[in-house]
Write a protein that holds these residues in place. Structure first.
Motif, PDB file in Angstrom:
ATOM      1  N   GLU A   1       0.847  -1.212   0.000  1.00  0.00           N
ATOM      2  CA  GLU A   1       0.000   0.000   0.000  1.00  0.00           C
ATOM      3  C   GLU A   1       0.876   1.253   0.000  1.00  0.00           C
ATOM      4  O   GLU A   1       0.612   2.212  -0.725  1.00  0.00           O
ATOM      5  CB  GLU A   1      -0.865   0.019   1.268  1.00  0.00           C
ATOM      6  CG  GLU A   1      -2.183  -0.684   1.152  1.00  0.00           C
ATOM      7  CD  GLU A   1      -3.047  -0.507   2.412  1.00  0.00           C
ATOM      8  OE1 GLU A   1      -4.208  -0.904   2.354  1.00  0.00           O
ATOM      9  OE2 GLU A   1      -2.567   0.005   3.460  1.00  0.00           O
ATOM     10  N   THR A   2       1.927   1.205   0.817  1.00  0.00           N
ATOM     11  CA  THR A   2       2.844   2.354   0.897  1.00  0.00           C
ATOM     12  C   THR A   2       3.478   2.615  -0.470  1.00  0.00           C
ATOM     13  O   THR A   2       3.557   3.755  -0.926  1.00  0.00           O
ATOM     14  CB  THR A   2       3.927   2.070   1.973  1.00  0.00           C
ATOM     15  OG1 THR A   2       3.270   1.932   3.229  1.00  0.00           O
ATOM     16  CG2 THR A   2       4.954   3.181   2.061  1.00  0.00           C
ATOM     17  N   ALA A   3       3.911   1.524  -1.143  1.00  0.00           N
ATOM     18  CA  ALA A   3       4.517   1.670  -2.469  1.00  0.00           C
ATOM     19  C   ALA A   3       3.507   2.274  -3.435  1.00  0.00           C
ATOM     20  O   ALA A   3       3.843   3.152  -4.240  1.00  0.00           O
ATOM     21  CB  ALA A   3       4.994   0.307  -2.966  1.00  0.00           C
ATOM     22  N   SER A   4       2.257   1.844  -3.341  1.00  0.00           N
ATOM     23  CA  SER A   4       1.225   2.341  -4.249  1.00  0.00           C
ATOM     24  C   SER A   4       0.944   3.835  -3.997  1.00  0.00           C
ATOM     25  O   SER A   4       0.751   4.615  -4.933  1.00  0.00           O
ATOM     26  CB  SER A   4      -0.030   1.491  -4.065  1.00  0.00           C
ATOM     27  OG  SER A   4      -1.109   2.087  -4.692  1.00  0.00           O
ATOM     28  N   ILE A   5       0.952   4.231  -2.735  1.00  0.00           N
ATOM     29  CA  ILE A   5       0.707   5.645  -2.401  1.00  0.00           C
ATOM     30  C   ILE A   5       1.868   6.505  -2.911  1.00  0.00           C
ATOM     31  O   ILE A   5       1.669   7.591  -3.456  1.00  0.00           O
ATOM     32  CB  ILE A   5       0.531   5.826  -0.866  1.00  0.00           C
ATOM     33  CG1 ILE A   5      -0.731   5.104  -0.399  1.00  0.00           C
ATOM     34  CG2 ILE A   5       0.491   7.304  -0.483  1.00  0.00           C
ATOM     35  CD1 ILE A   5      -0.818   4.897   1.114  1.00  0.00           C
ATOM     36  N   LEU A   6       3.097   5.996  -2.763  1.00  0.00           N
ATOM     37  CA  LEU A   6       4.277   6.790  -3.154  1.00  0.00           C
ATOM     38  C   LEU A   6       4.513   6.763  -4.662  1.00  0.00           C
ATOM     39  O   LEU A   6       5.217   7.609  -5.195  1.00  0.00           O
ATOM     40  CB  LEU A   6       5.518   6.264  -2.421  1.00  0.00           C
ATOM     41  CG  LEU A   6       5.572   6.566  -0.919  1.00  0.00           C
ATOM     42  CD1 LEU A   6       6.693   5.792  -0.250  1.00  0.00           C
ATOM     43  CD2 LEU A   6       5.737   8.069  -0.666  1.00  0.00           C
ATOM     44  N   SER A   7       3.959   5.765  -5.338  1.00  0.00           N
ATOM     45  CA  SER A   7       4.172   5.619  -6.783  1.00  0.00           C
ATOM     46  C   SER A   7       2.837   5.365  -7.484  1.00  0.00           C
ATOM     47  O   SER A   7       2.617   4.296  -8.046  1.00  0.00           O
ATOM     48  CB  SER A   7       5.093   4.416  -7.028  1.00  0.00           C
ATOM     49  OG  SER A   7       6.344   4.826  -7.469  1.00  0.00           O
ATOM     50  N   PRO A   8       1.934   6.352  -7.449  1.00  0.00           N
ATOM     51  CA  PRO A   8       0.564   6.106  -7.917  1.00  0.00           C
ATOM     52  C   PRO A   8       0.469   5.722  -9.395  1.00  0.00           C
ATOM     53  O   PRO A   8      -0.495   5.100  -9.806  1.00  0.00           O
ATOM     54  CB  PRO A   8      -0.159   7.427  -7.638  1.00  0.00           C
ATOM     55  CG  PRO A   8       0.899   8.442  -7.410  1.00  0.00           C
ATOM     56  CD  PRO A   8       2.121   7.730  -6.958  1.00  0.00           C
TER      57      PRO A   8
ATOM     58  N   ASP B   1      -5.636   3.924   5.675  1.00  0.00           N
ATOM     59  CA  ASP B   1      -6.659   4.763   6.338  1.00  0.00           C
ATOM     60  C   ASP B   1      -6.084   5.447   7.583  1.00  0.00           C
ATOM     61  O   ASP B   1      -6.381   6.609   7.864  1.00  0.00           O
ATOM     62  CB  ASP B   1      -7.843   3.900   6.800  1.00  0.00           C
ATOM     63  CG  ASP B   1      -8.628   3.343   5.634  1.00  0.00           C
ATOM     64  OD1 ASP B   1      -8.238   3.597   4.487  1.00  0.00           O
ATOM     65  OD2 ASP B   1      -9.623   2.642   5.882  1.00  0.00           O
ATOM     66  N   VAL B   2      -5.295   4.686   8.341  1.00  0.00           N
ATOM     67  CA  VAL B   2      -4.680   5.245   9.550  1.00  0.00           C
ATOM     68  C   VAL B   2      -3.624   6.283   9.160  1.00  0.00           C
ATOM     69  O   VAL B   2      -3.526   7.358   9.774  1.00  0.00           O
ATOM     70  CB  VAL B   2      -4.113   4.105  10.445  1.00  0.00           C
ATOM     71  CG1 VAL B   2      -3.129   4.627  11.480  1.00  0.00           C
ATOM     72  CG2 VAL B   2      -5.260   3.361  11.123  1.00  0.00           C
TER      73      VAL B   2
ATOM     74  N   ARG C   1      -5.374   8.199  -0.428  1.00  0.00           N
ATOM     75  CA  ARG C   1      -3.993   8.258  -0.926  1.00  0.00           C
ATOM     76  C   ARG C   1      -3.392   9.664  -0.751  1.00  0.00           C
ATOM     77  O   ARG C   1      -2.276   9.812  -0.252  1.00  0.00           O
ATOM     78  CB  ARG C   1      -3.976   7.868  -2.413  1.00  0.00           C
ATOM     79  CG  ARG C   1      -2.592   7.815  -3.001  1.00  0.00           C
ATOM     80  CD  ARG C   1      -2.594   7.220  -4.384  1.00  0.00           C
ATOM     81  NE  ARG C   1      -3.410   7.936  -5.344  1.00  0.00           N
ATOM     82  CZ  ARG C   1      -3.109   9.116  -5.857  1.00  0.00           C
ATOM     83  NH1 ARG C   1      -2.001   9.723  -5.505  1.00  0.00           N
ATOM     84  NH2 ARG C   1      -3.913   9.696  -6.719  1.00  0.00           N
ATOM     85  N   VAL C   2      -4.158  10.672  -1.109  1.00  0.00           N
ATOM     86  CA  VAL C   2      -3.638  12.039  -1.039  1.00  0.00           C
ATOM     87  C   VAL C   2      -3.285  12.414   0.400  1.00  0.00           C
ATOM     88  O   VAL C   2      -2.221  12.968   0.673  1.00  0.00           O
ATOM     89  CB  VAL C   2      -4.655  13.028  -1.664  1.00  0.00           C
ATOM     90  CG1 VAL C   2      -4.272  14.468  -1.393  1.00  0.00           C
ATOM     91  CG2 VAL C   2      -4.801  12.755  -3.153  1.00  0.00           C
TER      92      VAL C   2
ATOM     93  N   LEU D   1       3.527  10.146   4.543  1.00  0.00           N
ATOM     94  CA  LEU D   1       4.622   9.321   4.004  1.00  0.00           C
ATOM     95  C   LEU D   1       5.748  10.170   3.412  1.00  0.00           C
ATOM     96  O   LEU D   1       6.926   9.818   3.526  1.00  0.00           O
ATOM     97  CB  LEU D   1       4.080   8.357   2.937  1.00  0.00           C
ATOM     98  CG  LEU D   1       3.385   7.116   3.499  1.00  0.00           C
ATOM     99  CD1 LEU D   1       2.664   6.353   2.397  1.00  0.00           C
ATOM    100  CD2 LEU D   1       4.381   6.200   4.214  1.00  0.00           C
ATOM    101  N   ASP D   2       5.400  11.293   2.769  1.00  0.00           N
ATOM    102  CA  ASP D   2       6.453  12.180   2.249  1.00  0.00           C
ATOM    103  C   ASP D   2       7.316  12.687   3.402  1.00  0.00           C
ATOM    104  O   ASP D   2       8.530  12.794   3.290  1.00  0.00           O
ATOM    105  CB  ASP D   2       5.844  13.359   1.487  1.00  0.00           C
ATOM    106  CG  ASP D   2       5.425  12.977   0.072  1.00  0.00           C
ATOM    107  OD1 ASP D   2       5.908  11.936  -0.430  1.00  0.00           O
ATOM    108  OD2 ASP D   2       4.608  13.700  -0.522  1.00  0.00           O
ATOM    109  N   ARG D   3       6.643  12.982   4.519  1.00  0.00           N
ATOM    110  CA  ARG D   3       7.397  13.444   5.699  1.00  0.00           C
ATOM    111  C   ARG D   3       8.286  12.326   6.241  1.00  0.00           C
ATOM    112  O   ARG D   3       9.330  12.583   6.820  1.00  0.00           O
ATOM    113  CB  ARG D   3       6.421  13.925   6.779  1.00  0.00           C
ATOM    114  CG  ARG D   3       5.747  15.227   6.380  1.00  0.00           C
ATOM    115  CD  ARG D   3       4.622  15.557   7.326  1.00  0.00           C
ATOM    116  NE  ARG D   3       4.149  16.916   7.114  1.00  0.00           N
ATOM    117  CZ  ARG D   3       3.158  17.461   7.794  1.00  0.00           C
ATOM    118  NH1 ARG D   3       2.532  16.762   8.729  1.00  0.00           N
ATOM    119  NH2 ARG D   3       2.792  18.696   7.560  1.00  0.00           N
TER     120      ARG D   3
END
Ligand code: 13P
Ligand code: SF4
Length: 305
Positions: free
Chosen positions: A65-72, A117-118, A288-289, A295-297
């Motif tokens: 999920e983290t990979a998907s959020i960082l690399s949409p 979600d968290v 995601r947004v 995650l960017d932080r």
């Protein structure tokens, strides 16, 4: 020609323009076919900068999920859709919302081992390698809600002296490592340095010489003058440690620290994943947004070398 399983994976990987990322807890044969192995922070950074079209994530759901959020723009595949993390499931978005309502002035830091979600409800995300540094950088007058791992949270609290509210989550795999195991291993290997993961319980943390993320353990074992190490974390890391440092000796603290979810990924499942383009992990745009901000932080805070 009857190509071996590994050859088939490599061939299909090229055709699909895929990259294979594997966590340090993965079975040895999975780590061996990966383009990158690493800890949660290292793999997140890799996922955020890859130019591949497809990311095969050999790890657990929150990592994919983290990979998907960082690399949409990429297709992220998890070879076994049931590879979850019980600790990540120990807090829901509704529970975090309720906690935030009780402490409206507090900043929320979530461990990367959490659902999208968290993360979306959190101000910051961290991994075990940068949690202390990240929390140290937060405004001193702010209370901090830390979820879901009470043990990593307690370690950060001890290191930073910050006022923290800890969610009572834990990793069932790390709970199986006991202080008694460290004692026995130290007796058998008196010269060894004990490296433990901060997800371990308080007695194990107190018995360790250093508390580190999985990749930090690999780095320290290389730099250290010591020749022997007792490792208190999931046993998959032993593969990477022995491979990277063949001149040194590594012993597991006990034999019970196996994460059944990490071991759900097999070579066959990686091949099927590439063949059938499954299981696609994606995160709804609105979540995601918001999760991306936390995650960017997280990926901005690089741990000390
Ligand atoms: P790190 O590899 O980031 O230390 O994480 C450990 C872990 O529990 C992953 O699930
Ligand atoms: Fe989750 Fe623990 Fe397994 Fe890591 S080792 S994925 S924290 S259950």
């Amino acid at each position: 020609m009857d190509l071996s399983l590994v050859d088939k994976i490599q061939e299909l990987k090229k055709q699909r323009k895929a990259v294979i990322l594997a966590h340090n807890y993965q079975p040895g044969e999975i780590q061996d076919i990966a383009d990158f192995t690493g800890d949660s922070l290292g793999l997140s950074i890799e996922a955020s900068k890859t130019d591949a079209d497809v990311i095969i994530f050999c790890g657990v759901l929150f990592m994919a999920e983290t990979a998907s959020i960082l690399s949409p723009g990429k297709t992220v595949l998890l070879p076994d859709k049931h590879a979850g993390c019980p600790m990540a499931d120990m807090i829901t978005a509704a529970q975090l919302e309720a906690l935030k309502a009780q402490h409206p002035q507090a900043l929320v830091v979530c461990y990367v081992n959490s659902s999208a979600d968290v993360k979306a409800l959190s101000d910051y995300c961290c991994t075990s390698s940068n949690a202390v540094k990240l929390v140290n950088n937060l405004p001193k007058d702010k209370k901090i809600i830390f979820v879901p791992d009470q043990h990593l949270g307690k370690f950060v609290q001890e290191q930073t002296g910050r006022d923290m509210i800890l969610w009572p989550g834990f990793c069932p795999t790390h709970m199986r490592i006991l202080a008694e195991d460290i004692k026995t291993a130290r007796k058998a290997h008196p010269e060894a340095l004990v490296l433990a993961h901060p997800e371990c319980g308080p007695q194990v943390r107190a018995a360790a010489d250093a508390l580190l993320s999985t990749s930090q353990m690999i780095t320290l074992a290389g730099k250290s003058d010591k020749k022997e190490f007792i490792i208190a974390t999931e046993e998959g890391i032993l593969h990477s440690l022995k491979k990277r440092h063949p001149d040194k000796k590594f012993y597991s603290a006990g034999d019970k620290a196996v994460c059944p979810n990490m071991k759900k990924i097999t070579l066959e499942k990686v091949l099927w994943s590439l063949q059938d383009m499954r299981y696609v992990i994606s995160v709804p745009q609105a979540i995601r947004v918001r999760a991306r901000r936390a995650l960017d932080r997280m990926i901005e805070v690089l741990p000390e070398k």
